[in-house]
Design a protein around this motif. Sequence first.
Motif, short mmCIF file in Angstrom:
data_model
loop_
_atom_site.label_atom_id
_atom_site.label_comp_id
_atom_site.label_asym_id
_atom_site.label_seq_id
_atom_site.Cartn_x
_atom_site.Cartn_y
_atom_site.Cartn_z
N PRO A 185 0.81 -1.22 0.00
CA PRO A 185 0.00 0.00 0.00
C PRO A 185 0.84 1.27 0.00
N MET A 186 1.85 1.32 0.88
CA MET A 186 2.67 2.52 0.96
C MET A 186 3.55 2.69 -0.27
N VAL A 187 4.14 1.60 -0.73
CA VAL A 187 5.01 1.69 -1.91
C VAL A 187 4.19 2.07 -3.14
N ASN A 188 3.00 1.51 -3.28
CA ASN A 188 2.17 1.83 -4.44
C ASN A 188 1.76 3.30 -4.45
N TYR A 189 1.59 3.89 -3.27
CA TYR A 189 1.30 5.32 -3.22
C TYR A 189 2.45 6.11 -3.84
N HIS A 190 3.67 5.79 -3.44
CA HIS A 190 4.83 6.50 -4.00
C HIS A 190 5.04 6.13 -5.47
N LEU A 191 4.74 4.91 -5.84
CA LEU A 191 4.83 4.53 -7.25
C LEU A 191 3.84 5.35 -8.08
N ALA A 192 2.64 5.57 -7.53
CA ALA A 192 1.64 6.39 -8.23
C ALA A 192 2.14 7.82 -8.39
N LEU A 193 2.73 8.38 -7.32
CA LEU A 193 3.26 9.74 -7.40
C LEU A 193 4.36 9.83 -8.45
N ALA A 194 5.23 8.82 -8.47
CA ALA A 194 6.33 8.84 -9.44
C ALA A 194 5.82 8.71 -10.87
N ARG A 195 4.83 7.85 -11.08
CA ARG A 195 4.27 7.70 -12.43
C ARG A 195 3.57 8.99 -12.86
N ALA A 196 2.84 9.63 -11.94
CA ALA A 196 2.18 10.89 -12.30
C ALA A 196 3.22 11.96 -12.62
N LEU A 197 4.35 11.95 -11.91
CA LEU A 197 5.38 12.96 -12.14
C LEU A 197 5.97 12.85 -13.54
N VAL A 198 5.98 11.62 -14.08
CA VAL A 198 6.51 11.46 -15.44
C VAL A 198 5.39 11.45 -16.48
N GLY A 199 4.15 11.75 -16.06
CA GLY A 199 3.05 11.90 -17.00
C GLY A 199 2.23 10.66 -17.25
N ASP A 200 2.49 9.57 -16.55
CA ASP A 200 1.71 8.33 -16.73
C ASP A 200 0.52 8.36 -15.77
N TYR A 201 -0.47 9.20 -16.13
CA TYR A 201 -1.61 9.41 -15.23
C TYR A 201 -2.55 8.21 -15.18
N GLU A 202 -2.65 7.46 -16.26
CA GLU A 202 -3.53 6.30 -16.26
C GLU A 202 -3.07 5.29 -15.21
N SER A 203 -1.78 4.98 -15.21
CA SER A 203 -1.26 4.03 -14.22
C SER A 203 -1.39 4.58 -12.81
N ALA A 204 -1.14 5.90 -12.68
CA ALA A 204 -1.25 6.52 -11.36
C ALA A 204 -2.67 6.42 -10.84
N ALA A 205 -3.66 6.68 -11.70
CA ALA A 205 -5.06 6.62 -11.29
C ALA A 205 -5.44 5.22 -10.83
N THR A 206 -4.95 4.23 -11.54
CA THR A 206 -5.25 2.84 -11.17
C THR A 206 -4.68 2.51 -9.79
N LEU A 207 -3.45 2.92 -9.55
CA LEU A 207 -2.82 2.65 -8.26
C LEU A 207 -3.53 3.40 -7.12
N LEU A 208 -3.92 4.63 -7.37
CA LEU A 208 -4.54 5.44 -6.32
C LEU A 208 -5.99 5.07 -6.06
N SER A 209 -6.60 4.29 -6.94
CA SER A 209 -7.98 3.89 -6.72
C SER A 209 -8.11 2.90 -5.58
N ASP A 210 -6.99 2.28 -5.18
CA ASP A 210 -6.98 1.38 -4.03
C ASP A 210 -7.00 2.22 -2.77
N ARG A 211 -8.06 2.11 -1.97
CA ARG A 211 -8.21 2.94 -0.77
C ARG A 211 -7.05 2.76 0.20
#
Length: 601
Positions: A185-211
């Motif tokens: 859970p914690m790593v995926n949050y940072h993975l989502a932030l990192a993906r969003a930072l490089v413009g991969d918003y689709e992957s970030a949205a999928t990761l962040l949808s996990d409560r």
Amino acid sequence: MTRPNLALTVALFLSVGLPAGVFAQDRPSPRPGEEVQDSAPTFGLAGPYLAARMAAVESDFRAAARYFAQAVAHDPGDAYLEDSALVAFCSAGGIERAVKFAAEMEERGDGTELSRLVHSADLVHQGKWDDLLERTDPENASPRQARDRDLMVSMIRAWALMGAGRASEALALLEEMSGNPEVAPMVNYHLALARALVGDYESAATLLSDRATGSHVLGYMARAEVLAQLERRDEAIGLLNELQGLDAEPQLMELRDRLQAGEQVGFDVVRTPADGIAQVFLTFATALASSSNPEPLSLIHARLASWLSPDMAEARLMVAQLLQEHQQFELAEQEYETLRRKGQMRPVAELTRIEALAQAEHHAEAEKAALSLTAAYPELPQAWIALGDLLRQQQKFAQAVPAYDKALTMLQDAPAQARWFPLYARGIALERSGQFARAEKDLLAAIEIRPDQASLLNYLGYSWIDRGENLDRALDMIRQAVRLSPDDGYILDSLAWAYYRLGRYSEAVVPMEQAIGTMAADPLVNDHLGDIYWKVGRKREAEIQWKRALSLDPDSNDDVDADRIRAKLERGLDAVLADEGDTDSLSPAQANAPTTQQALD
């Protein structure tokens, strides 16, 4: 990749206790080959060392930093003194001083775990990503470092790779770490932030949808901003509107309003890799704050997070709250003032702050904070309740009533459970300001909502007994309050005093002795027990209780009349009551009301 430290990991997102065990608590043992030196401090060291230890015990971080620095000057190279000085520098907010001190320790080869942490934060601050990568490279770790390598080092390394322009390696490292379900859970949050930072918003949205991944303020903000980049504004607005307590989170409300207005919304929860590492520090600060031994780690990590990302309100807020817990209100106020200046005041945090100031008897500061909160959030009923509580606690009862009036007006359409406490509190303020008719109405309304609240039943029951009204129901209420809270000394005192006021002195003895058992240092309870003993013929014991009441600073309790106690010792209770017209007991008719015994049975 080295396996993360699982004990540390579990604490991070699940708030499980975490052993502190990072900073030495005693002077280190000599290294192999070193001679044991006399540990007694020299004359020049003793003063600042003892002063530093005392300041540290009292959480006076600024004084501790000053004295530990003096101690280090007398005994340079002592690992315990240097680590203690670093702890104090960081806790007091002297990060620049801590950075310089840590660099000197590293250059001498006297580095400690804390000095390495601070030095790594400085490399982030300077953007020296290659140097940071070298420090976090598993190939360069000592056997002990490799064995103890934990989640934090791995996550800092991932963000350092982002900073060095090696995004694919950073994402691969985070992906590998997320394979462990205990840290996912914690790593995926940072993975989502990192993906969003490089413009991969689709992957970030999928990761962040996990409560489990982002169920906190920054997580919700990140998800809403990511959805906005994908032109899914309605979904982002719905996400924010569904949050309970949204009106207490100004940053989320502002984001929601901007989305509704169609304004441009970017992704700025993290704008740089340094922001990402700041969030790593904040995550650890949050976990450590809930551990069994959080000091001083949680405050240090929060300080480093705020230093790396000064606009991150959550980090500054955590610093302020931790300082407040340490009773360091002046340092905490600096952080709160910065939040207010930046327009980042958080109502929930302000309410906690007001309560802490009041408990520490900083009434002027608490009242100022409460007035500021009502001015900033005039439609927030909790702000008016906090102001009313503060005024009531200072016995400004008449002034407290309008504050509760405002809160209850705002809560008139709220669920009943939200209304019982302000009704109860306003009832107290009204009763103490001589408006019993209104007070009685409020207290009855509160009891209708919460008939299981012992203190509420006790307050109205005793008020009726004291006035000689509704005796059957009043005694039943107090008896019920005792059943609900059998160990509450105040309620036991009320029951005993109710018997006394009804002239049933022998029945008053046992509950009052029970009350003394829980409140032996209360002058009012001792005074009451003296009166009861006198009435049952135990006059010598009565005098002992009155003398004890006088020894317990009776002037500190507004309900205790020290002169009256002295008069009882000089002339006896009967003479005092005769002078007063026997106002301490009810008439025989009131005492023998037909159904009183039924109520008591």
